[in-house]
Design an enzyme around this catalytic site. Structure first.
Site, PDB file in Angstrom:
ATOM      1  N   CYS A 131     -25.951  55.709 -14.820  1.00 30.71           N
ATOM      2  CA  CYS A 131     -24.663  56.159 -15.355  1.00 30.71           C
ATOM      3  C   CYS A 131     -24.892  57.207 -16.437  1.00 30.71           C
ATOM      4  CB  CYS A 131     -23.871  54.990 -15.936  1.00 30.71           C
ATOM      5  SG  CYS A 131     -23.956  53.500 -14.953  1.00 30.71           S
ATOM      6  N   CYS A 182     -25.959  51.587 -17.254  1.00 28.47           N
ATOM      7  CA  CYS A 182     -27.348  51.613 -16.808  1.00 28.47           C
ATOM      8  C   CYS A 182     -27.864  53.050 -16.813  1.00 28.47           C
ATOM      9  CB  CYS A 182     -27.465  51.018 -15.411  1.00 28.47           C
ATOM     10  SG  CYS A 182     -26.523  51.918 -14.186  1.00 28.47           S
TER      11      CYS A 182
END
Lengths: 79, 322
Positions: A13, A10
């Site tokens: 991250c 996502c």
């Protein structure tokens, strides 16, 4: 040094990965930054919220994108 | 005393003195409304998100999980819904969180109470409701959100749907819980500042557009215009509002300023609350993410129970609030 970024890919991250790479570059450390995206592998580190920052198999952070200074300090301290 | 009085004064001054519009016309009140609401909402967001980020730094999900493991029906559902408000949670963490809860013995129904409360009783929605409708409506929203989260978790728990969770979830074994050092205060502040910048940076265009549309309606559409369509006497307004709300996920920031004007023009309060809950609580992206751990039947049950709860809350408040 081996730095692992835990997370399924996502935005958070990717942000954390960016910060880690920047810190490694600035500190001039010989380190590999790799992503861990599989859930069983992520959970084997004992965290339940992503992103996670793991340095040499020790969990340093989970569940938030910290300020850049903190990432840099964590990496510098682990050297 | 109204802490926002200086903003109102400034908006009045710009609109009526600097620009020279008339308070009797249509453009004047619209511009005044826009110039007052945008800074007010953005200020509220920045301040409260900062405080919420500090509070949340004390409730990492790993700690919440430990508190809920081996909890029981009812009491566990209540704690899970309450912890859902303060535990930081983003839908990208939904899968590891779900697996982590189940693995450490948090009952399925209790896990669902958490999953429902966490996005629905969300700080952006609460702040905006507080800023634009006042504390009573914000409190009603929180209480009904918690009620739906607790009840739907209890129902899912009672139904015994453990076999509707993907089998592999039960096979994952977690590593020893990582012993993370407690954050220091400078770290909490640095994080909270970053979090405010991130959220406000993300939602401000929606706030501006939402209030902009609201301002135009405020100035140009006659009051009570919506009464016949969305007033308390139209029985279809609530389910329709819920249907419209589902695809608007994550745009709470743009939607709330808009609904505040819809209310002014005659939309019933229960319908507004149901719409809000559908916007933040019934999220298709989250359903798709949860599909990795839940079988479609269970996702259906989860969505179904929540939708019924939200529609019921809408009807209830339409009947009670006038």
């Amino acid at each position: 040094m081996l730095i692992k970024i835990l997370g399924s890919g996502c935005a958070n991250c990717r942000k954390l990965e960016e910060l880690a790479r920047k810190a490694v570059g600035e500190l001039g450390i010989d380190a590999t930054v790799e992503k861990v995206t599989g859930y069983p592998e992520i959970m084997a580190f004992g965290i339940i919220s992503t992103p996670g920052l793991v340095i040499d198999d020790v969990v340093k952070l989970s569940g938030r994108v910290p300020a850049y200074d903190q990432v840099k300090r964590l990496i510098a301290e682990a050297r | 005393m109204d802490v926002f009085a200086p903003l109102q004064w400034l908006a009045d001054w710009i609109t009526y003195d600097l620009v020279g519009l008339s308070p009797e016309g249509k453009a004047g009140p619209a511009l005044d409304f826009f110039l007052y609401d945008v800074p007010k909402v953005l200020l509220l967001l920045a301040v409260v998100i900062f405080v919420v980020a500090i509070i949340r730094s004390f409730f990492p999900p790993e700690r919440t999980r430990t508190m809920l493991s081996h909890s029981r029906l009812y009491a566990g559902n209540v704690s899970a819904a309450l912890l859902g408000i303060v535990t930081p949670f983003c839908s990208c963490s939904a899968v590891p969180l779900f697996i982590g809860f189940v693995e450490s013995g948090v009952p399925l129904g209790v896990t669902f109470s958490f999953l429902v409360a966490s996005p629905m009783v969300n700080e952006v929605a609460i702040i905006l409701l507080f800023g634009l409708f006042g504390w009573k409506i914000a409190a009603l929203y929180v209480v009904s959100g918690l009620f739906i989260a607790i009840t739907s978790g209890i129902i899912i728990g009672k139904l015994g749907l453990e076999s509707w969770v993907e089998e592999y979830v039960y096979q994952i074994r977690m590593g020893d819980a990582a012993e993370l050092p407690e954050q220091s205060w400078p770290e909490r502040f640095a994080y909270a500042r970053g979090y405010v910048a991130e959220i406000v940076g993300k939602v401000w265009p929606y706030v501006v557009v939402g209030i902009g549309i609201g301002a135009v309606m405020h100035g140009y559409i006659p009051d009570d215009f919506l009464v016949q369509y969305a007033g308390p006497d139209n029985p279809f307004a609530v389910p329709l509002a819920v249907l419209v709300g589902v695809p608007l996920y994550s745009n709470a920031a743009g939607v709330i300023p808009l609904v505040s004007v819809l209310t002014e023009k005659g939309m019933a309060m229960g319908t507004v609350l149901a719409f809000m809950m559908a916007v933040v609580g019934l999220s298709l992206p989250e359903a798709i993410i949860l599909r990795k751990v839940l079988k479609p039947k269970l996702i259906g049950v989860y969505f179904g129970i929540n939708s019924i709860g939200i529609v019921a809350v809408g009807y209830l408040f339409n009947a009670v609030l006038h």
